[in-house]
Design a protein around this motif. Structure first.
Motif, short mmCIF file in Angstrom:
data_model
loop_
_atom_site.label_atom_id
_atom_site.label_comp_id
_atom_site.label_asym_id
_atom_site.label_seq_id
_atom_site.Cartn_x
_atom_site.Cartn_y
_atom_site.Cartn_z
N TYR A 61 -10.18 3.22 -1.22
CA TYR A 61 -10.13 1.83 -0.78
C TYR A 61 -9.89 0.94 -2.01
CZ TYR A 61 -11.78 3.10 3.86
OH TYR A 61 -11.88 3.63 5.12
N PRO A 62 -8.67 0.96 -2.55
CA PRO A 62 -8.38 0.12 -3.71
C PRO A 62 -8.22 -1.35 -3.30
CG PRO A 62 -6.39 1.22 -3.00
CD PRO A 62 -7.50 1.73 -2.13
N TYR A 94 2.01 3.45 -7.49
CA TYR A 94 2.11 2.66 -6.26
C TYR A 94 1.32 1.38 -6.44
CZ TYR A 94 1.21 1.13 -1.50
OH TYR A 94 1.10 0.37 -0.37
N GLN A 95 1.92 0.26 -6.10
CA GLN A 95 1.27 -1.05 -6.16
C GLN A 95 0.60 -1.33 -4.81
OE1 GLN A 95 1.40 -2.89 -9.02
NE2 GLN A 95 0.04 -4.45 -8.20
N VAL A 96 -0.72 -1.53 -4.83
CA VAL A 96 -1.49 -1.76 -3.61
C VAL A 96 -1.19 -3.16 -3.08
CG1 VAL A 96 -3.82 -1.92 -2.65
CG2 VAL A 96 -3.30 -0.20 -4.39
N GLU A 97 -0.83 -3.22 -1.79
CA GLU A 97 -0.46 -4.49 -1.17
C GLU A 97 -1.56 -5.07 -0.30
OE1 GLU A 97 3.25 -3.85 0.80
OE2 GLU A 97 4.25 -3.26 -1.06
N THR A 127 -5.67 1.03 -11.64
CA THR A 127 -5.75 -0.03 -12.63
C THR A 127 -5.45 -1.39 -11.99
OG1 THR A 127 -3.46 0.40 -13.25
CG2 THR A 127 -5.16 1.42 -14.59
N SER A 128 -6.00 -2.42 -12.58
CA SER A 128 -5.77 -3.78 -12.09
C SER A 128 -4.55 -4.39 -12.72
CB SER A 128 -6.97 -4.66 -12.39
OG SER A 128 -8.10 -4.16 -11.72
#
Length: 128
Positions: A61-62, A94-97, A127-128
């Motif tokens: 759960y990012p 992958y960039q979390v949307e 990572t943020s």
């Protein structure tokens, strides 16, 4: 008996799956697994994991805006994001949307018959 609608039933089913996956995270040979990163560390390190079937799912759960990357010690396993969208980690991070359940699938893709117990190490970096 209280009246349970479809939405409530789905939430209950999801909670049961997550509870099972949380317990499975303590075992190297049980899937799916619910993983959480430590506050002070960006990488979840799983060593000596054991794949019994042809794949193993990892639940995360990012937070929105974070980036997920996978590093695995074998080329016999493909790393995919299958929920909430499809992404092959061989093509990069992958960039979390959105803040949703993310399911990472480690899938056996070796050219030979899969061993009964395939051992592997995987690092999941968030990572943020």
């Amino acid at each position: 008996m209280p009246n349970v609608n479809a939405s409530d039933a789905k939430d209950i089913e999801e909670n049961i799956k997550n509870s099972y996956a949380r317990l499975a995270a303590k075992r190297p040979d049980v899937c799916p697994k619910l993983l959480q990163k430590n506050v002070d560390d960006d990488t979840i390190v799983r060593t000596a994991e054991v794949m019994i079937s042809n794949y193993c799912d990892y639940y995360l759960y990012p937070e929105r805006g974070q980036s997920i990357n996978i590093d695995i010690n074998t080329d016999q396993i493909e790393t995919l994001l299958i929920v909430p969208t499809m992404h092959n980690f061989a093509n990069g991070s992958y960039q979390v949307e959105s803040y949703d359940k993310h399911v990472i699938r480690l899938n056996y893709v070796g050219v030979t018959h899969k061993p009964e117990r395939l051992s592997y190490d995987v690092n999941i970096t968030i990572t943020s």
